[in-house]
Design a protein around this motif. Sequence first.
Motif, PDB file in Angstrom:
ATOM      1  N   ARG A   1      -8.886   1.101  -2.533  1.00 26.23           N
ATOM      2  CA  ARG A   1     -10.079   0.272  -2.325  1.00 26.23           C
ATOM      3  C   ARG A   1     -10.826   0.078  -3.636  1.00 26.23           C
ATOM      4  O   ARG A   1     -11.390  -0.984  -3.891  1.00 26.23           O
ATOM      5  CB  ARG A   1     -11.004   0.930  -1.298  1.00 26.23           C
ATOM      6  CG  ARG A   1     -10.581   0.686   0.131  1.00 26.23           C
ATOM      7  CD  ARG A   1     -11.508   1.380   1.096  1.00 26.23           C
ATOM      8  NE  ARG A   1     -12.849   0.814   1.102  1.00 26.23           N
ATOM      9  CZ  ARG A   1     -13.901   1.413   1.662  1.00 26.23           C
ATOM     10  NH1 ARG A   1     -13.757   2.585   2.240  1.00 26.23           N
ATOM     11  NH2 ARG A   1     -15.073   0.842   1.639  1.00 26.23           N
TER      12      ARG A   1
ATOM     13  N   THR B   1      -4.530   7.789  -0.854  1.00 25.28           N
ATOM     14  CA  THR B   1      -4.734   6.656  -1.758  1.00 25.28           C
ATOM     15  C   THR B   1      -5.739   5.666  -1.174  1.00 25.28           C
ATOM     16  O   THR B   1      -6.009   4.645  -1.790  1.00 25.28           O
ATOM     17  CB  THR B   1      -3.417   5.917  -2.014  1.00 25.28           C
ATOM     18  OG1 THR B   1      -2.861   5.535  -0.754  1.00 25.28           O
ATOM     19  CG2 THR B   1      -2.423   6.774  -2.757  1.00 25.28           C
ATOM     20  N   GLU B   2      -6.294   5.973   0.004  1.00 21.58           N
ATOM     21  CA  GLU B   2      -7.176   4.998   0.656  1.00 21.58           C
ATOM     22  C   GLU B   2      -8.349   4.608  -0.245  1.00 21.58           C
ATOM     23  O   GLU B   2      -8.556   3.435  -0.541  1.00 21.58           O
ATOM     24  CB  GLU B   2      -7.700   5.577   1.975  1.00 21.58           C
ATOM     25  CG  GLU B   2      -8.387   4.524   2.821  1.00 21.58           C
ATOM     26  CD  GLU B   2      -9.387   5.102   3.791  1.00 21.58           C
ATOM     27  OE1 GLU B   2      -9.255   6.257   4.185  1.00 21.58           O
ATOM     28  OE2 GLU B   2     -10.326   4.365   4.140  1.00 21.58           O
ATOM     29  N   ASN B   3      -9.098   5.598  -0.706  1.00 18.96           N
ATOM     30  CA  ASN B   3     -10.253   5.305  -1.562  1.00 18.96           C
ATOM     31  C   ASN B   3      -9.832   4.682  -2.879  1.00 18.96           C
ATOM     32  O   ASN B   3     -10.476   3.774  -3.381  1.00 18.96           O
ATOM     33  CB  ASN B   3     -11.015   6.604  -1.860  1.00 18.96           C
ATOM     34  CG  ASN B   3     -12.037   6.922  -0.789  1.00 18.96           C
ATOM     35  OD1 ASN B   3     -12.123   6.233   0.220  1.00 18.96           O
ATOM     36  ND2 ASN B   3     -12.800   7.957  -1.022  1.00 18.96           N
ATOM     37  N   LEU B   4      -8.750   5.226  -3.449  1.00 13.70           N
ATOM     38  CA  LEU B   4      -8.329   4.768  -4.776  1.00 13.70           C
ATOM     39  C   LEU B   4      -7.896   3.311  -4.735  1.00 13.70           C
ATOM     40  O   LEU B   4      -8.214   2.528  -5.624  1.00 13.70           O
ATOM     41  CB  LEU B   4      -7.193   5.657  -5.274  1.00 13.70           C
ATOM     42  CG  LEU B   4      -7.570   7.131  -5.458  1.00 13.70           C
ATOM     43  CD1 LEU B   4      -6.339   8.023  -5.469  1.00 13.70           C
ATOM     44  CD2 LEU B   4      -8.350   7.333  -6.731  1.00 13.70           C
TER      45      LEU B   4
ATOM     46  N   THR C   1       0.820  -1.205   0.000  1.00  9.60           N
ATOM     47  CA  THR C   1       0.000   0.000   0.000  1.00  9.60           C
ATOM     48  C   THR C   1       0.857   1.259   0.000  1.00  9.60           C
ATOM     49  O   THR C   1       2.000   1.251   0.465  1.00  9.60           O
ATOM     50  CB  THR C   1      -0.929   0.019   1.224  1.00  9.60           C
ATOM     51  OG1 THR C   1      -1.757   1.171   1.132  1.00  9.60           O
ATOM     52  CG2 THR C   1      -0.135   0.081   2.517  1.00  9.60           C
TER      53      THR C   1
ATOM     54  N   PRO D   1      -5.424  -0.095   5.627  1.00  9.77           N
ATOM     55  CA  PRO D   1      -6.183  -0.253   6.867  1.00  9.77           C
ATOM     56  C   PRO D   1      -7.602  -0.802   6.672  1.00  9.77           C
ATOM     57  O   PRO D   1      -8.205  -1.285   7.618  1.00  9.77           O
ATOM     58  CB  PRO D   1      -6.236   1.162   7.437  1.00  9.77           C
ATOM     59  CG  PRO D   1      -6.063   2.051   6.264  1.00  9.77           C
ATOM     60  CD  PRO D   1      -5.155   1.320   5.325  1.00  9.77           C
ATOM     61  N   ASP D   2      -8.144  -0.732   5.485  1.00 10.03           N
ATOM     62  CA  ASP D   2      -9.540  -1.128   5.312  1.00 10.03           C
ATOM     63  C   ASP D   2      -9.731  -1.675   3.909  1.00 10.03           C
ATOM     64  O   ASP D   2     -10.339  -1.035   3.052  1.00 10.03           O
ATOM     65  CB  ASP D   2     -10.439   0.105   5.556  1.00 10.03           C
ATOM     66  CG  ASP D   2     -11.915  -0.244   5.493  1.00 10.03           C
ATOM     67  OD1 ASP D   2     -12.241  -1.418   5.697  1.00 10.03           O
ATOM     68  OD2 ASP D   2     -12.729   0.659   5.262  1.00 10.03           O
TER      69      ASP D   2
ATOM     70  N   PHE E   1      -0.549   3.893   1.428  1.00  6.24           N
ATOM     71  CA  PHE E   1      -1.278   4.644   2.449  1.00  6.24           C
ATOM     72  C   PHE E   1      -0.335   5.331   3.428  1.00  6.24           C
ATOM     73  O   PHE E   1      -0.627   6.412   3.918  1.00  6.24           O
ATOM     74  CB  PHE E   1      -2.218   3.690   3.194  1.00  6.24           C
ATOM     75  CG  PHE E   1      -3.092   4.344   4.216  1.00  6.24           C
ATOM     76  CD1 PHE E   1      -4.272   4.945   3.836  1.00  6.24           C
ATOM     77  CD2 PHE E   1      -2.740   4.344   5.559  1.00  6.24           C
ATOM     78  CE1 PHE E   1      -5.074   5.557   4.773  1.00  6.24           C
ATOM     79  CE2 PHE E   1      -3.547   4.954   6.498  1.00  6.24           C
ATOM     80  CZ  PHE E   1      -4.720   5.557   6.106  1.00  6.24           C
ATOM     81  N   ASP E   2       0.820   4.707   3.702  1.00  5.74           N
ATOM     82  CA  ASP E   2       1.748   5.299   4.671  1.00  5.74           C
ATOM     83  C   ASP E   2       2.327   6.601   4.166  1.00  5.74           C
ATOM     84  O   ASP E   2       2.613   7.513   4.941  1.00  5.74           O
ATOM     85  CB  ASP E   2       2.885   4.325   4.976  1.00  5.74           C
ATOM     86  CG  ASP E   2       2.373   3.100   5.701  1.00  5.74           C
ATOM     87  OD1 ASP E   2       1.388   3.252   6.447  1.00  5.74           O
ATOM     88  OD2 ASP E   2       2.925   2.019   5.502  1.00  5.74           O
TER      89      ASP E   2
ATOM     90  N   GLY F   1      -1.175  -3.976   3.790  1.00  2.00           N
ATOM     91  CA  GLY F   1      -0.958  -2.915   4.763  1.00  2.00           C
ATOM     92  C   GLY F   1      -2.027  -1.844   4.729  1.00  2.00           C
ATOM     93  O   GLY F   1      -1.995  -0.925   5.538  1.00  2.00           O
TER      94      GLY F   1
ATOM     95  N   PHE G   1       0.990   8.452   1.308  1.00  2.00           N
ATOM     96  CA  PHE G   1      -0.119   9.323   0.920  1.00  2.00           C
ATOM     97  C   PHE G   1      -1.431   8.711   1.410  1.00  2.00           C
ATOM     98  O   PHE G   1      -1.981   7.829   0.756  1.00  2.00           O
ATOM     99  CB  PHE G   1      -0.168   9.477  -0.608  1.00  2.00           C
ATOM    100  CG  PHE G   1       0.986  10.224  -1.198  1.00  2.00           C
ATOM    101  CD1 PHE G   1       1.116  11.587  -0.993  1.00  2.00           C
ATOM    102  CD2 PHE G   1       1.937   9.572  -1.955  1.00  2.00           C
ATOM    103  CE1 PHE G   1       2.171  12.284  -1.536  1.00  2.00           C
ATOM    104  CE2 PHE G   1       2.998  10.263  -2.507  1.00  2.00           C
ATOM    105  CZ  PHE G   1       3.122  11.625  -2.296  1.00  2.00           C
ATOM    106  N   PRO G   2      -1.963   9.168   2.546  1.00  2.00           N
ATOM    107  CA  PRO G   2      -3.225   8.607   3.038  1.00  2.00           C
ATOM    108  C   PRO G   2      -4.367   8.780   2.035  1.00  2.00           C
ATOM    109  O   PRO G   2      -5.382   8.103   2.117  1.00  2.00           O
ATOM    110  CB  PRO G   2      -3.509   9.393   4.321  1.00  2.00           C
ATOM    111  CG  PRO G   2      -2.330  10.225   4.586  1.00  2.00           C
ATOM    112  CD  PRO G   2      -1.418  10.202   3.415  1.00  2.00           C
TER     113      PRO G   2
ATOM    114  N   THR H   1     -11.563  -3.270   1.762  1.00  2.00           N
ATOM    115  CA  THR H   1     -12.914  -3.787   1.515  1.00  2.00           C
ATOM    116  C   THR H   1     -13.431  -3.169   0.226  1.00  2.00           C
ATOM    117  O   THR H   1     -12.843  -2.245  -0.310  1.00  2.00           O
ATOM    118  CB  THR H   1     -13.862  -3.392   2.660  1.00  2.00           C
ATOM    119  OG1 THR H   1     -13.709  -1.995   2.902  1.00  2.00           O
ATOM    120  CG2 THR H   1     -13.557  -4.155   3.915  1.00  2.00           C
TER     121      THR H   1
END
Lengths: 170, 422
Positions: free
Chosen positions: A120, A115-118, A107, A134-135, A109-110, A132, A112-113, A137
């Motif tokens: 997913r 990227t969370e949606n992208l 990931t 966090p979610d 995410f560490d 790595g 650039f947070p 899904t």
Amino acid sequence: MTAVDAPAPQGLSRLGVAVSEDPGGGTVLHPERERLPEVVEALREAGYTQCIDLCGVDYLGADDRGRLPDAVAPQRFEVAVTLISHSGRERVRLRVQVPAADPSVPTLFDTFPGTENLEREVFDMFGIRFDGHPDMTRILMPEDWEGHPLRKDYAVGVVPVRFKAAGDQR
Amino acid sequence: MSAGALRTAGRVHARSGGAVLRLSEAESLTAAPSAPERMIINMGPQHPSTHGVLRLLLELDGETVTRCKPIIGYLHTGMEKTGETLTYLQGPTNVTRMDYSSPLFCELAFSMATETLLGLELPPRATWIRMLMCELNRISSHLLFQATNGMDLGAVSMMLYGWREREEVLRLLEKITGLRMNHNYIRPGGVAADLPDGWRDDTLRLLEGVGDRLDEYDALLTGQPIWRERLQGVGVVSAAECLALGVTGPILRSTGYSWDLRRHMPYLAYDRLDFDVVCGSYGDCFDRYAIRLNEIRESIRLVRQILDQMPAGDYRVGDRKVTPPPRGRIDESMEALIHHFKIFTEGFKVPAGEVYAAVESPRGELGCYMVSDGGPKPFRMHIRAPSFVNLQALPYMLEGRMVADAVAIISSVDPIMGEVDR
């Protein structure tokens, strides 16, 4: 904090990553997937302040893969990450090859947070896992959906349309 | 802030501030909140103020929001998949339905990506018509924001005014493109049709009307104490957070960070126009409201300059490969008829490769990542939707605020759910 304060991007050759050019003249890097977070982190330190885009591509059945450097072995999936440097006024794209046998990528995410949606979405649409995250899904499809719609072997129209009102003559 | 500190902050904040607050409907009924006095409530997806079908899970401590998780996907219709089954000429009809309040920007990004792959050089008039249409569209989109933002905060008369002015812009767009929305006007190779007779007078009349009305909005809202009380200091987000989250557009500019693709990475012919990038300083809901209001003024300035400088010439490229023959030729030439038929049934082939083209939409950077394998349809067409990314700032803005502010904050993000879910 303004756009011009950030450090200007340095030479990309120091990263030790295969480089190519896209038809629009943009720079494309081809890191191995294990090295992706490290390369992105280095790019961020070099002035690429935002991760603008992250998307997946399924090259199953493509007639022509476009330009890939010789050092890069093509795989079925690819994750394309676009970073932008505000001070350098330029974008750079990273194309990561992801094998179909083990569709996973570390990931971002560490670093650039955002990227969370992208990430997913890529997981939802292609079934590529981001280790790595966090979610990890589904984000757009229902949680109990089977299959990954943007894969090339997932045909349009395989899910029959359900008309809820059919048969219910209220 | 050092790189390490920002990263840690991002991780810690996202962990505690909402990223993992995700429960299925069954779980949310039985789950115990993290502290006994906290409760989890569900807002939307049909709440009138969630701008369509946005659903939020809010964890509350009394009236205070402690965590928030946006849940999306209710409008997902697989438009990126559909895009792989349409030719490049049909593509704009599909992408125009993504962001239904600023459809021309999606068409523009799609067309620019296709043209880069084809290596096409547009005639100047096509470029300037595109700029004209996009700025008019920006005005209508920001007017829509003013209307809905007013409605969300209880200034219902603002809703009527904003809607009224937007309708006037849409009437002009309808006259030029034939449709109020979902125009399919900007296409690979240029635009669908030349500007109609009388477009200049109509545009001038529109600009005067809207310009005067903006001053009325100022009198109605900007200086009003209740309005300020509801917006100032609410939903604050910092520039560092915006950069880490990939947030662009008015939300990023509201933090005082000057970044506008039209100015800083010019496309079309924006480098030949004179305009200001509107920035805020506090990163709150009021700044975002004021930025959008003033961006309407900047767009009016831009449209006036475009009117003065609109070049004559062709409105689409002369390249026979992508441009259908003129209507008049079809009646007299068999070859033209065949050519027309081929272009609209088979489409044209685009050289293999991948590109990313981006434009500054009213909500931020709207990009199109296009992969071609040499066929007549995109092998992969991905739209980087600004609302989709910007929504990630919601948990940051909402943390520690009252439930009553949630509506104001959602409204100030200005999400268009059609674009979020695609």
